[in-house]
Every structure is written in C-alpha cells, then in structure tokens.
Enzyme design. Structure first.
Site, PDB file in Angstrom:
ATOM      1  N   CYS A  27       0.865  -1.182   0.000  1.00 53.54           N
ATOM      2  CA  CYS A  27       0.000   0.000   0.000  1.00 53.54           C
ATOM      3  C   CYS A  27       0.901   1.232   0.000  1.00 53.54           C
ATOM      4  CB  CYS A  27      -0.892  -0.006   1.234  1.00 53.54           C
ATOM      5  SG  CYS A  27      -1.913   1.488   1.411  1.00 53.54           S
TER       6      CYS A  27
ATOM      7  N   CYS B  20      -5.242   6.030  -3.560  1.00 49.67           N
ATOM      8  CA  CYS B  20      -4.574   4.732  -3.602  1.00 49.67           C
ATOM      9  C   CYS B  20      -3.181   4.983  -4.164  1.00 49.67           C
ATOM     10  CB  CYS B  20      -5.346   3.748  -4.473  1.00 49.67           C
ATOM     11  SG  CYS B  20      -4.511   2.152  -4.679  1.00 49.67           S
TER      12      CYS B  20
END
Length: 332
Positions: free
Chosen positions: A126, A256
């Site tokens: 991530c 994101c």
C-alpha cells in the site's frame, strides 16, 4: 450519526492542532476520555467511571484521505485475526479505516510493515500506507529522515522531506515494474499490488462502485486474486486525475498510492509521452509519481511523493469482540 457523551473535566479529546476530535466511532457512554485513555464503548452497556480496562494502544493516520489504524508491534505482538482487523476497521462500530498496519522489528531493516485490508485479509503493498508508516516510525523515534523498511513486496526507502509535528511530506521508493500489459480497453500492471487502468473522458461520469466491483470480481482477473481498478482522466501531459476501487476495501477510496503509481506509468505508456514526473489528482488530494524506463519494457527508480498525517491516538479494549463491539460482563 456519530456523537460523544463525555464526563469529567479531563475529558477534552483533541487533535494535535487543538481541534475537537471527530472520528467515525459511536460512543454511547464513556468515562473520562482523554487522548491517552480512549476506549470504545458498547451501545449495549456503559463504561463505568472508575473501572480501568487495559487496552491496546493505536494511532490513526491518513495519506491523502486513505486512512489507517497503526499499531506498534515491536515489543507486544498483535493477534491480527481477519475478524479482529475487520472489526477495528469497521466505521460504525470500530475505529474506522481503509486498512490496518503493524510496525514490527526486522533483523535486516529498521522495521517491517505488515498491511491488512479493511476486510481483514493480509494484503499486498500500500503506497499511501508506506508513507504513513514511515511517519509513524518517525514519531516512535525510529531512524532518521531517511528510513529503510521491508514490505510484503520487498525493501523500501522512505525519505521524509518535511515533518511538522503530526504531518509530513514523504517520498517513498516503490518496487520496479517489470512489464505493462496493454489491452484494447485497459492496461494492467503490478506496482506492489495489481492494477487495472482504464482511461475515460471524465472520472466524474464513472460509476466507480458499480463498474469497479464488476471488473474487480470478473473472470479475467480471478486467477490473479482479483484486481484494484483505476479510472483515469488525462488533464494534460504529465497531469492525470484518477478514481480507484480498491480490492480488500471493496469500495472507492479517497486515494490509492499503488494505483496512482500504476496510472501515471500507464499514462506514459499509452501516450508515449517523455514526461517522467506526473501530478496525480486523487479524491483526497494530490500525489506525485516519478519513474524511469528500464529499457526492457519496464520501469525503475519509481517514487511516490505525498502527504501523511497523524490524526489521533487512543486505546481499544482488549476484549474487543469479533462483531465489532467489546464484551462486557453480564449483569448478575
């Protein structure tokens, strides 16, 4: 509707910049809340003043609106069962987050990053989380302004360009991209997590929830364990706007990091642009992505730059149940 019922003169719960704390947790009754004694309480029973429950400390961070529960697991291991992680990430009955991260010791690097999606599953890399855990490590006193840590996809370097109290600007080194698949209607690549990238005229006209879920669960990506889905609008050369449906969160997120990275590289591949430093507008702010071609159809020296911020810290009850609420003793 979220609310607090607070008792006592020491019950001011504020963020680092002095604002009243607002979080997506329902407190029906709470006794003596403070930044160092924050307990999630059940709607079925009150936390009784004078009853001290030992809890697990946590911090809440976000990077461009992508938010995470952060736990220091160096000295006290955390039992991150899927049920427990999902309950903590649940926005109405838990702390509320897109994911949960554990900072652990590592024999080779300064620390290890373990990342779990909001559905409770341990996940791939991530990018926004990588920036947040670097700032978390800094607040814990780990390393200097340049940190090295290990993620599920390999080693990463994070450079803290600026730190001012609870917030900072971090440049995160990402893994190399070996290849980019070019299909008639989309591109596909792995930037630490798998990403489908589709270019559209305007991201405002896209049903991100509906189309994103359909693509994420489609048969074409089933063998890959599903995919994250990005819809990209070209603003100008070196400037794109994106919206992302995230696998594991199973919804659109405000940002994101691996998706922004994938979308910037996909834009360069699609247009043949010589630009190697992209501005990426996400729903929660702006990120920068820089990269270099490796001469073999892939990309190297990939860097993701953007903000990270500590929002608040507290404790959650050790008896936090799988359904998202703590177990309280039954009345006799």
């Amino acid at each position: 509707i979220m609310f607090f019922v607070i008792y006592g003169p020491s019950a001011a719960l504020r963020t680092h910049d002095g604002r009243l704390l607002q979080i997506s947790v329902i407190f029906s009754k709470a006794g003596r809340l403070s930044p160092k004694n924050c307990h999630i309480c059940s709607r079925r029973g009150a936390y009784r003043p004078g009853t001290r429950r030992m809890g697990r400390k946590f911090s809440k961070y976000h990077g461009a609106g992508n938010d995470f529960v952060m736990i220091d697991g160096r000295t006290e291991p955390f039992d991150a069962t899927p049920e427990r992680v999902a309950a903590l990430c649940r926005r109405r009955t838990g702390i509320g987050a897109d994911g949960l991260m554990i900072l652990e010791s590592d024999p080779a690097e300064e620390f290890r990053m373990r990342y779990f999606n909001a559905d409770g599953g341990e996940a791939t890399m991530c990018g926004n989380g990588g920036r947040c855990i670097a700032l978390f490590a800094h607040h814990l006193g780990i390393g200097g302004m340049r940190k090295r840590f290990i993620g599920v996809d390999g080693p990463h370097t994070a450079e803290l360009l600026r730190v001012e109290g609870p917030e900072g600007e971090i440049r995160l080194g990402m893994i190399d991209v070996r290849r980019v698949e070019v299909h008639p209607e989309y591109l596909f690549l792995d930037t630490g997590s798998p990403h489908y990238v589709e270019f559209v005229e305007s991201v405002r006209g896209v049903d991100v929830a509906g189309r994103g879920a359909a693509i994420r669960h489609s048969a074409a990506f089933a063998a890959r364990g599903g995919t994250n889905v990005n819809f990209v609008e070209s603003v100008s050369d070196g400037h794109i706007r994106i919206r992302t449906f995230e696998r594991g969160v199973e919804a659109e997120t405000l940002a994101c990091g691996t998706g922004a990275t994938a979308s910037a590289i996909a834009a360069a591949v699609r247009t043949g642009s010589p630009c190697r430093d992209y501005r990426v507008d996400v729903e929660g702010g702006t990120l920068r992505v820089a990269f270099e071609p490796d001469g073999k159809g892939g990309f190297t020296r990939i860097e993701l730059t953007g903000p990270a911020r500590k929002v608040f810290e507290g404790e959650f009850a050790d008896d936090f149940r799988r359904d998202g609420e703590p177990e309280f003793p039954k009345k006799s």
